[in-house]
Design an enzyme around this catalytic site. Sequence first.
Site, PDB file in Angstrom:
ATOM      1  CB  THR A  42      -0.905   0.012   1.257  1.00 26.82           C
ATOM      2  OG1 THR A  42      -1.646  -1.201   1.283  1.00 26.82           O
ATOM      3  CG2 THR A  42      -1.846   1.192   1.255  1.00 26.82           C
ATOM      4  N   GLY A 189     -12.792  12.987   7.957  1.00 30.52           N
ATOM      5  CA  GLY A 189     -11.776  14.044   8.158  1.00 30.52           C
ATOM      6  C   GLY A 189     -10.605  13.558   8.976  1.00 30.52           C
ATOM      7  CD  GLU A 211     -14.445  13.233  11.411  1.00 28.80           C
ATOM      8  OE1 GLU A 211     -13.809  12.780  10.459  1.00 28.80           O
ATOM      9  OE2 GLU A 211     -14.772  12.554  12.407  1.00 28.80           O
ATOM     10  CB  SER A 278     -10.890   9.084   3.342  1.00 30.66           C
ATOM     11  OG  SER A 278     -11.441  10.336   3.701  1.00 30.66           O
ATOM     12  N   GLY A 280     -11.314   5.326   7.135  1.00 26.19           N
ATOM     13  CA  GLY A 280     -10.460   4.368   7.840  1.00 26.19           C
ATOM     14  C   GLY A 280     -10.173   3.147   6.982  1.00 26.19           C
ATOM     15  CG  HIS A 453      19.267  32.202  13.595  1.00 25.61           C
ATOM     16  ND1 HIS A 453      17.908  32.353  13.781  1.00 25.61           N
ATOM     17  CD2 HIS A 453      19.697  33.319  12.959  1.00 25.61           C
ATOM     18  CE1 HIS A 453      17.539  33.523  13.283  1.00 25.61           C
ATOM     19  NE2 HIS A 453      18.600  34.125  12.784  1.00 25.61           N
TER      20      HIS A 453
HETATM   21  P1  FAD Z   1       0.672  -3.209   3.102  1.00 28.06           P
HETATM   22  O1  FAD Z   1       1.618  -2.168   2.698  1.00 28.06           O
HETATM   23  O2  FAD Z   1      -0.776  -2.989   2.843  1.00 28.06           O
HETATM   24  O3  FAD Z   1       1.132  -4.546   2.382  1.00 28.06           O
HETATM   25  C1  FAD Z   1       0.397  -5.721   2.445  1.00 28.06           C
HETATM   26  C2  FAD Z   1       0.726  -6.544   1.211  1.00 28.06           C
HETATM   27  O4  FAD Z   1       0.185  -7.852   1.384  1.00 28.06           O
HETATM   28  C3  FAD Z   1       0.101  -5.996  -0.057  1.00 28.06           C
HETATM   29  O5  FAD Z   1       1.109  -5.797  -1.025  1.00 28.06           O
HETATM   30  C4  FAD Z   1      -0.903  -7.071  -0.485  1.00 28.06           C
HETATM   31  O6  FAD Z   1      -0.989  -7.211  -1.893  1.00 28.06           O
HETATM   32  C5  FAD Z   1      -0.301  -8.324   0.147  1.00 28.06           C
HETATM   33  N1  FAD Z   1      -1.260  -9.396   0.443  1.00 28.06           N
HETATM   34  C6  FAD Z   1      -2.418  -9.293   1.140  1.00 28.06           C
HETATM   35  N2  FAD Z   1      -2.988 -10.521   1.263  1.00 28.06           N
HETATM   36  C7  FAD Z   1      -2.163 -11.407   0.650  1.00 28.06           C
HETATM   37  C8  FAD Z   1      -2.194 -12.812   0.463  1.00 28.06           C
HETATM   38  N3  FAD Z   1      -3.175 -13.568   0.925  1.00 28.06           N
HETATM   39  N4  FAD Z   1      -1.179 -13.378  -0.225  1.00 28.06           N
HETATM   40  C9  FAD Z   1      -0.161 -12.631  -0.725  1.00 28.06           C
HETATM   41  N5  FAD Z   1      -0.088 -11.296  -0.566  1.00 28.06           N
HETATM   42  C10 FAD Z   1      -1.062 -10.690   0.130  1.00 28.06           C
HETATM   43  N6  FAD Z   1       1.727   5.633   6.336  1.00 28.06           N
HETATM   44  C11 FAD Z   1       2.741   6.418   6.709  1.00 28.06           C
HETATM   45  O7  FAD Z   1       3.514   6.043   7.600  1.00 28.06           O
HETATM   46  N7  FAD Z   1       2.948   7.634   6.135  1.00 28.06           N
HETATM   47  C12 FAD Z   1       2.129   8.112   5.169  1.00 28.06           C
HETATM   48  O8  FAD Z   1       2.341   9.212   4.652  1.00 28.06           O
HETATM   49  C13 FAD Z   1       1.045   7.302   4.752  1.00 28.06           C
HETATM   50  N8  FAD Z   1       0.205   7.733   3.791  1.00 28.06           N
HETATM   51  C14 FAD Z   1      -0.808   6.932   3.382  1.00 28.06           C
HETATM   52  C15 FAD Z   1      -1.669   7.403   2.406  1.00 28.06           C
HETATM   53  C16 FAD Z   1      -2.705   6.621   1.959  1.00 28.06           C
HETATM   54  C17 FAD Z   1      -3.632   7.144   0.878  1.00 28.06           C
HETATM   55  C18 FAD Z   1      -2.883   5.309   2.501  1.00 28.06           C
HETATM   56  C19 FAD Z   1      -3.987   4.429   2.007  1.00 28.06           C
HETATM   57  C20 FAD Z   1      -2.041   4.838   3.483  1.00 28.06           C
HETATM   58  C21 FAD Z   1      -1.006   5.650   3.944  1.00 28.06           C
HETATM   59  N9  FAD Z   1      -0.142   5.223   4.956  1.00 28.06           N
HETATM   60  C22 FAD Z   1       0.869   6.036   5.360  1.00 28.06           C
HETATM   61  C23 FAD Z   1      -0.312   3.913   5.618  1.00 28.06           C
HETATM   62  C24 FAD Z   1       0.684   2.881   5.070  1.00 28.06           C
HETATM   63  O9  FAD Z   1       0.533   2.778   3.683  1.00 28.06           O
HETATM   64  C25 FAD Z   1       0.443   1.538   5.736  1.00 28.06           C
HETATM   65  O10 FAD Z   1       0.469   1.692   7.133  1.00 28.06           O
HETATM   66  C26 FAD Z   1       1.504   0.523   5.345  1.00 28.06           C
HETATM   67  O11 FAD Z   1       1.499   0.320   3.957  1.00 28.06           O
HETATM   68  C27 FAD Z   1       1.251  -0.811   6.063  1.00 28.06           C
HETATM   69  O12 FAD Z   1       2.203  -1.741   5.667  1.00 28.06           O
HETATM   70  P2  FAD Z   1       1.890  -3.305   5.745  1.00 28.06           P
HETATM   71  O13 FAD Z   1       3.159  -3.980   5.364  1.00 28.06           O
HETATM   72  O14 FAD Z   1       1.253  -3.638   7.020  1.00 28.06           O
HETATM   73  O15 FAD Z   1       0.771  -3.572   4.631  1.00 28.06           O
END
Ligand code: FAD
Length: 474
Positions: A42, A189, A211, A278, A280, A453
């Site tokens: 993600t 929000g 919100e 959006s 959650g 500074h």
């Molecule tokens: P993910 O990154 O979601 O990865 C999970 C992976 O598992 C995916 O690639 C998926 O395809 C794979 N998967 C799922 N099920 C299976 C399966 N059964 N078999 C094989 N593969 C599978 N966080 C920040 O810290 N800073 C930010 O600025 C920020 N901005 C964001 C903006 C948006 C719009 C969004 C939606 C999120 C944002 N986040 C941000 C949150 C951040 O993206 C997530 O917290 C982070 O990606 C979580 O990582 P993860 O490894 O837990 O899961």
Amino acid sequence: MSTKQVDVVILGGGTGGYVAAIRAAQLGKTVAVVEKDKLGGTCLHRGCIPSKALLRSAEVLHDMLRSREFGIKAESVELDFELVQERKDNIVKQLHQGVEYLMKKNKIEIFAGEGRVIGPSIFSPRSGSIAVELNNGESITIVAEHTIIATGSRPRLIPGLEIDGSVVLTSDEALVQEQLPKSIVIVGGGVIGVEWASMFNDFGVEVSVVEAGPRLVPTEDEAISKELEKLFKQRNIQVYTQAQLDADSVSKSDQGVSFNVKQGEKVIALSAEKMLVSIGRVANTDGLGLENTDVRVENGVIKVNANMQTTEGHIYAIGDVNGGLQLAHVAAHEGVQAVEHLCGLAVHGTPDTWVPKCIYTRPEIASVGLTEQQANEQGHHVKTGTFPFKAIGKALVYGATEGFIKVIADKETDDLLGVHMIGPHVTDYISEAALAHVLEATPWEIAKTIHPHPTLSEGLAEAMLAVDGKAIGM
Ligand code: FAD
């Protein structure tokens, strides 16, 4: 069906998964990652990186449109949204290649496909097996001593409201729109909602935010929410708080979407070209075969202990799927923690309160520690110090004087309890406050550390002094 045996198998190659894989390989383990979509997950493809790339373009546009303030005449400034998207895609592509390179460098085997846990195997009764339906139509069983579930999360939907990808969107679809709408309503929000609101507004889109709670970014200190709402209103972003979308009233037409919002007794009729939902994110626990294990899932998230172990000790769960803070740096940190624990190393977790949280609105928001309300509720005798960016030279030079830094400390012990910032580039120096906490520095000690500074971080030193009424610049 073929079988593969490794030390550690990781389900999901997002931020948590690929960082865990690298750490395990560094510690001498053989590692397999199962990823059904793209390495990077993600954060890289639908979250942090693409959204920040778009936000940066929006910020550049905003700065160019006010360039006269800086003595620069930029005539006929024009937005080319196709190029904005192209730039975003190139950044993602470059980083994606970087992750793929790191996997190769660390000899981590990637299985492109969907995996699920099928329980103990004949090879190792204690360990787990993962069945993978490979994207090429074949299948494989991976047997491993340890399994790490890192399957992330997906957007939470509103029952009865269909996400059609063209008029009603989640952040996933919003990121790949070819054109900007004239107007958009953002339902929710929280962090993602306000980032998109700020971005769309800077791109010249008419924005409303609905919100349900009493304030924007409800997990931040109340003073920060108030300031953001004030600044949003100054930018003509319409903010409706304590307002609930009536999903049954949503109707779509060629012009977009119209709907009612209930605000107490009031019913407000709104319309916009697009709607972004959006509200959650939901942990991806479905279809993982957890019914074949004793892994406990509660309220839709996988329960883990402080070492990221599930209720089956050899299965770990990290990142968004375990119900902690849904942040990329948390997922990465937990990945390292899980791997170090399964390798028998000493593990040091960070409580959620002391994880730095950043929001990339204009101006940015960053915080760490307790809010004033939480500090009071926990029985601290609180003292606070606030320092405005308008009194910081670098903020004036930068042309970004909105916002402030608020510090919360304990009156009796002088402990630093929380730091909350809204202002220019605050996401870049919130780590100073997090480090100060780790080193148990008091506000006075932080202030006595010389801050160069002119920098924006001088505001942090001033706010630390303000806790005892000793700020120099106010
Ligand atoms: P993910 O990154 O979601 O990865 C999970 C992976 O598992 C995916 O690639 C998926 O395809 C794979 N998967 C799922 N099920 C299976 C399966 N059964 N078999 C094989 N593969 C599978 N966080 C920040 O810290 N800073 C930010 O600025 C920020 N901005 C964001 C903006 C948006 C719009 C969004 C939606 C999120 C944002 N986040 C941000 C949150 C951040 O993206 C997530 O917290 C982070 O990606 C979580 O990582 P993860 O490894 O837990 O899961």
